[in-house]
Scaffold this motif. Structure first.
Motif, short mmCIF file in Angstrom:
data_model
loop_
_atom_site.label_atom_id
_atom_site.label_comp_id
_atom_site.label_asym_id
_atom_site.label_seq_id
_atom_site.Cartn_x
_atom_site.Cartn_y
_atom_site.Cartn_z
N GLN A 37 -1.72 0.32 3.13
CA GLN A 37 -0.93 1.08 4.10
C GLN A 37 -1.73 2.28 4.64
O GLN A 37 -1.64 2.62 5.81
N SER A 57 7.68 -0.39 9.59
CA SER A 57 9.04 -0.89 9.33
C SER A 57 9.01 -2.41 9.32
O SER A 57 8.45 -3.04 10.22
N LEU A 223 11.43 6.84 5.21
CA LEU A 223 10.14 6.14 5.34
C LEU A 223 8.99 7.13 5.16
O LEU A 223 8.00 6.85 4.48
N TYR A 234 6.21 1.98 0.72
CA TYR A 234 7.35 1.68 1.58
C TYR A 234 8.60 1.66 0.70
O TYR A 234 8.55 1.15 -0.42
N PRO A 238 7.96 -4.35 1.69
CA PRO A 238 7.52 -4.56 3.07
C PRO A 238 6.99 -5.97 3.29
O PRO A 238 6.72 -6.70 2.33
#
Ligand SMILES: Cc1ncc(COP(=O)(O)O)c(C=O)c1O
Length: 356
Positions: A37, A57, A223, A234, A238
């Motif tokens: 991420q 998202s 978030l 997350y 995710p």
């Protein structure tokens, strides 16, 4: 037979990117997940020209649009609509109980800086939503001029829908002062649908902290808190396949060079616009025409569905009009990894089918 997609999303995805979706899974609470991420964040910051936080998202872009208006409106939202997607943003606000007013332009016309000035000067609003690129009409709004107006109202949170433009044209988030810039994976970024991404400014974070009912799954502050407190993780599980593919595809995008990528999109847009003017008419005026898709006025009254059937037999697909423009326009997308050669081939096949 696979049809080459010239519809405004989802787009065709390169084979090597598709392969990345099949990467073996990792635990989503591991250091590897945090690193994945974090890598995506660093690269997305470059594509968005921002230093702001990047939120992912597991949803399409609509999720973050709904989350933005719900999480950050303290008083009232001014929703500017130039077509179907602005209208939907207004519905997202009202159906979440967020006080909002809608400011619509005539179909095919942009949001003007004057409209924005008039609305914000009332002092009623603390959040504004603008559609950067309206995928139904093929309008790209004059975002620099609009941003100049919004800058005069420092309490207003600036939300920008770049679902069908980010990655295909330059959007300098920090220079424009955009607080929440939202996009989806399935358009100019060249990935399959299923993930959305936004930038989230310190001002938007402060605003969200003042909002009591932000929902849960699309609570932008939640978030963000996971990025801060859990080292780039997350809140729920995710879509790791999308994250593997996004990490890889962003390397490819940056290797192509952002300016080269934007120039390629513009070159395709110019070619399609010239063709549209020669054979039909454009819906958008030149100065507002989108760089990522072209909405063509169906002045010859052709059956777009028959055309698409014929194109389908040859392995291609374009899009009919959207919403109120369904029968009177058709749309040709020039997004993601599409090349000018692909566009030239498509248009010559259309000419052959229609006998133009
Ligand atoms: C301009 C625009 N905004 C929002 C959306 C909704 O995005 P998603 O389908 O990713 O939820 C779309 C989808 O086509 C779009 O084109």
């Amino acid at each position: 037979m696979h049809k080459r997609l010239f519809i405004p999303g989802p787009v065709d995805v390169s084979e090597d990117v598709l392969q990345k979706l099949a990467t073996p899974q990792i635990g989503h609470r591991t250091k590897d997940a945090s690193e994945l991420q974090r890598r995506i964040t660093e690269k997305m910051r470059k594509v968005m020209y921002t230093e702001n936080a990047i939120l992912l998202s597991t949803s399409s872009g609509s999720g973050l649009m709904e989350g933005a208006v719900r999480s950050c409106t303290r008083k009232r939202a001014a929703v500017f609509s130039v077509g179907a997607f602005g209208d939907r943003w207004y519905k997202m606000a009202t159906s979440n109980g967020v006080p909002a007013d809608k400011f619509s332009s005539e179909l095919g016309q942009p949001t003007t800086p004057q409209m924005v000035e008039e609305a914000l000067a009332t002092g009623k609003y603390d959040l504004i939503t603008i559609t950067h690129n309206e995928t139904s009409t093929g309008i790209m709004n004059p975002v620099e001029e609009i941003a100049e107006v919004i800058r005069k109202y420092p309490d207003v949170i600036f939300c920008l829908d770049t679902v069908s433009s980010l990655g295909g044209t330059k959007i300098e988030v920090d220079k424009l002062g955009v607080d929440i810039c939202i996009t989806s994976t399935q358009k100019c970024l060249g990935l399959p649908p299923g993930m959305a991404i936004c930038s989230f400014s310190p001002k938007a974070i402060a605003a969200a902290k003042q909002v009591e009912n932000r929902g849960l799954y699309f609570d932008l502050l939640d978030l963000y808190n996971y990025i801060e407190k859990k080292d780039h993780q997350y809140p729920s599980t995710p879509s790791l396949p999308h994250m593997f593919a996004l990490d890889y595809q962003l390397d490819k995008i940056l290797a192509e060079g952002l300016d080269n990528r934007f120039a390629r999109h513009l070159e395709m847009a110019k070619y399609v616009r010239a063709w549209a003017k020669d054979k039909f008419e454009m819906l958008a005026e030149d100065q507002y025409a989108s760089n990522t898709l072209t909405t063509v006025k169906n002045t010859r009254n052709i059956s777009v569905s028959d055309l698409n059937k014929e194109l389908g037999k040859r392995g291609y697909m374009i899009s009919n009009g959207y919403g109120d423009l369904k029968d009177v326009t058709f749309r040709i997308a020039h997004m993601a990894e599409t090349t000018l050669e692909d566009i030239k081939t498509l248009l010559s096949i259309i000419e052959e089918i229609l006998g133009l």
